[in-house]
Scaffold this motif. Sequence first.
Motif, PDB file in Angstrom:
ATOM      1  N   THR A   1       0.862  -1.179   0.000  1.00 38.18           N
ATOM      2  CA  THR A   1       0.000   0.000   0.000  1.00 38.18           C
ATOM      3  C   THR A   1       0.893   1.221   0.000  1.00 38.18           C
ATOM      4  N   VAL A   2       0.592   2.156  -0.892  1.00 38.59           N
ATOM      5  CA  VAL A   2       1.352   3.401  -0.947  1.00 38.59           C
ATOM      6  C   VAL A   2       0.381   4.571  -0.832  1.00 38.59           C
ATOM      7  N   SER A   3       0.764   5.550  -0.022  1.00 43.15           N
ATOM      8  CA  SER A   3       0.029   6.815   0.075  1.00 43.15           C
ATOM      9  C   SER A   3       0.967   7.916  -0.385  1.00 43.15           C
ATOM     10  N   VAL A   4       0.494   8.726  -1.338  1.00 42.83           N
ATOM     11  CA  VAL A   4       1.271   9.860  -1.821  1.00 42.83           C
ATOM     12  C   VAL A   4       0.485  11.120  -1.483  1.00 42.83           C
ATOM     13  N   SER A   5       1.126  12.017  -0.732  1.00 39.58           N
ATOM     14  CA  SER A   5       0.468  13.241  -0.284  1.00 39.58           C
ATOM     15  C   SER A   5       1.181  14.472  -0.818  1.00 39.58           C
ATOM     16  N   LYS A   6       0.401  15.389  -1.379  1.00 39.47           N
ATOM     17  CA  LYS A   6       0.940  16.691  -1.781  1.00 39.47           C
ATOM     18  C   LYS A   6       0.661  17.649  -0.632  1.00 39.47           C
ATOM     19  N   LEU A   7       1.714  18.223  -0.069  1.00 41.88           N
ATOM     20  CA  LEU A   7       1.570  19.124   1.062  1.00 41.88           C
ATOM     21  C   LEU A   7       1.236  20.527   0.559  1.00 41.88           C
ATOM     22  N   ASN A   8       0.354  21.203   1.260  1.00 44.19           N
ATOM     23  CA  ASN A   8      -0.078  22.555   0.895  1.00 44.19           C
ATOM     24  C   ASN A   8      -0.463  22.668  -0.583  1.00 44.19           C
ATOM     25  N   PRO A   9      -1.427  21.875  -1.028  1.00 43.99           N
ATOM     26  CA  PRO A   9      -1.791  21.877  -2.449  1.00 43.99           C
ATOM     27  C   PRO A   9      -2.428  23.201  -2.874  1.00 43.99           C
ATOM     28  N   PRO A  10      -2.198  23.606  -4.124  1.00 43.27           N
ATOM     29  CA  PRO A  10      -2.766  24.870  -4.610  1.00 43.27           C
ATOM     30  C   PRO A  10      -4.226  24.695  -5.050  1.00 43.27           C
ATOM     31  N   ILE A  11      -5.120  24.542  -4.075  1.00 45.34           N
ATOM     32  CA  ILE A  11      -6.524  24.301  -4.426  1.00 45.34           C
ATOM     33  C   ILE A  11      -7.451  25.384  -3.880  1.00 45.34           C
ATOM     34  N   GLY A  12      -6.891  26.539  -3.578  1.00 39.21           N
ATOM     35  CA  GLY A  12      -7.728  27.668  -3.187  1.00 39.21           C
ATOM     36  C   GLY A  12      -8.320  27.578  -1.800  1.00 39.21           C
ATOM     37  N   GLY A  13      -7.585  27.040  -0.873  1.00 36.52           N
ATOM     38  CA  GLY A  13      -8.069  26.962   0.499  1.00 36.52           C
ATOM     39  C   GLY A  13      -6.937  26.575   1.427  1.00 36.52           C
ATOM     40  N   ASP A  14      -7.232  26.603   2.717  1.00 36.93           N
ATOM     41  CA  ASP A  14      -6.237  26.234   3.715  1.00 36.93           C
ATOM     42  C   ASP A  14      -6.305  24.723   3.931  1.00 36.93           C
ATOM     43  N   VAL A  15      -5.567  23.995   3.094  1.00 44.25           N
ATOM     44  CA  VAL A  15      -5.590  22.532   3.126  1.00 44.25           C
ATOM     45  C   VAL A  15      -4.175  22.042   3.408  1.00 44.25           C
ATOM     46  N   GLU A  16      -4.019  21.235   4.438  1.00 44.58           N
ATOM     47  CA  GLU A  16      -2.702  20.723   4.806  1.00 44.58           C
ATOM     48  C   GLU A  16      -2.115  19.826   3.728  1.00 44.58           C
ATOM     49  N   MET A  17      -2.928  18.886   3.223  1.00 48.82           N
ATOM     50  CA  MET A  17      -2.434  17.976   2.194  1.00 48.82           C
ATOM     51  C   MET A  17      -3.598  17.276   1.524  1.00 48.82           C
ATOM     52  N   VAL A  18      -3.318  16.783   0.307  1.00 49.75           N
ATOM     53  CA  VAL A  18      -4.231  15.865  -0.362  1.00 49.75           C
ATOM     54  C   VAL A  18      -3.469  14.558  -0.519  1.00 49.75           C
ATOM     55  N   THR A  19      -4.173  13.450  -0.345  1.00 47.99           N
ATOM     56  CA  THR A  19      -3.512  12.149  -0.352  1.00 47.99           C
ATOM     57  C   THR A  19      -4.280  11.167  -1.234  1.00 47.99           C
ATOM     58  N   ILE A  20      -3.543  10.404  -2.006  1.00 47.49           N
ATOM     59  CA  ILE A  20      -4.129   9.264  -2.695  1.00 47.49           C
ATOM     60  C   ILE A  20      -3.484   8.013  -2.098  1.00 47.49           C
ATOM     61  N   LYS A  21      -4.276   6.963  -2.000  1.00 49.76           N
ATOM     62  CA  LYS A  21      -3.800   5.717  -1.404  1.00 49.76           C
ATOM     63  C   LYS A  21      -4.193   4.577  -2.321  1.00 49.76           C
ATOM     64  N   MET A  22      -3.213   3.742  -2.675  1.00 48.53           N
ATOM     65  CA  MET A  22      -3.465   2.605  -3.556  1.00 48.53           C
ATOM     66  C   MET A  22      -2.839   1.348  -2.972  1.00 48.53           C
ATOM     67  N   THR A  23      -3.521   0.224  -3.171  1.00 53.52           N
ATOM     68  CA  THR A  23      -3.042  -1.061  -2.680  1.00 53.52           C
ATOM     69  C   THR A  23      -3.059  -2.066  -3.832  1.00 53.52           C
ATOM     70  N   GLU A  24      -2.017  -2.886  -3.876  1.00 50.44           N
ATOM     71  CA  GLU A  24      -1.973  -3.968  -4.852  1.00 50.44           C
ATOM     72  C   GLU A  24      -1.446  -5.228  -4.184  1.00 50.44           C
ATOM     73  N   ARG A  25      -1.891  -6.370  -4.712  1.00 54.62           N
ATOM     74  CA  ARG A  25      -1.402  -7.676  -4.269  1.00 54.62           C
ATOM     75  C   ARG A  25      -0.598  -8.291  -5.411  1.00 54.62           C
ATOM     76  N   ARG A  26       0.380  -9.085  -5.046  1.00 55.27           N
ATOM     77  CA  ARG A  26       1.159  -9.787  -6.065  1.00 55.27           C
ATOM     78  C   ARG A  26       0.254 -10.737  -6.825  1.00 55.27           C
ATOM     79  N   LYS A  27       0.364 -10.677  -8.132  1.00 59.05           N
ATOM     80  CA  LYS A  27      -0.393 -11.596  -8.967  1.00 59.05           C
ATOM     81  C   LYS A  27       0.286 -12.945  -8.946  1.00 59.05           C
ATOM     82  N   LYS A  28      -0.489 -14.006  -8.860  1.00 59.15           N
ATOM     83  CA  LYS A  28       0.079 -15.351  -8.739  1.00 59.15           C
ATOM     84  C   LYS A  28       0.522 -15.898 -10.058  1.00 59.15           C
TER      85      LYS A  28
END
Length: 120
Positions: free
Chosen positions: A93-120
């Motif tokens: 599982t990986v989470s990638v967060s952009k700190l202080n994103p330029p989205i027109g507000g006081d937002v600490e971060m935006v984060t996307i989170k993705m999970t993958e399993r090894r294919k057999k």
Amino acid sequence: MGIIKVENIRVYAFHGCLKEETKIGSDYRVDLEIKANLKTSSESDELADTVDYVLLNKIVKEEMQLPSKLLETVAKRILKRIFIEDSLVKKATVSVSKLNPPIGGDVEMVTIKMTERRKK
């Protein structure tokens, strides 16, 4: 199964859809959670028998340096490389967060989170 976490990897990179984001850059945070069989390494005490978190950190830093419009694209590249470079990883599982994103507000971060399993 066991879990290895590498948390709060701090990177300066150039991701985004706006031209300014790809020229000026921004601060990012990446968090990883890796599931693997840690039984052998817990008994052998050998680095070769576990998932090397130095390698995980290296993968994150290298993939973060390749500019992308979307954080989802970056996360997918990180996951793909983890599975290619370490056969012990069963799930990641990986989470990638952009700190202080330029989205027109006081937002600490935006984060996307993705999970993958090894294919057999």
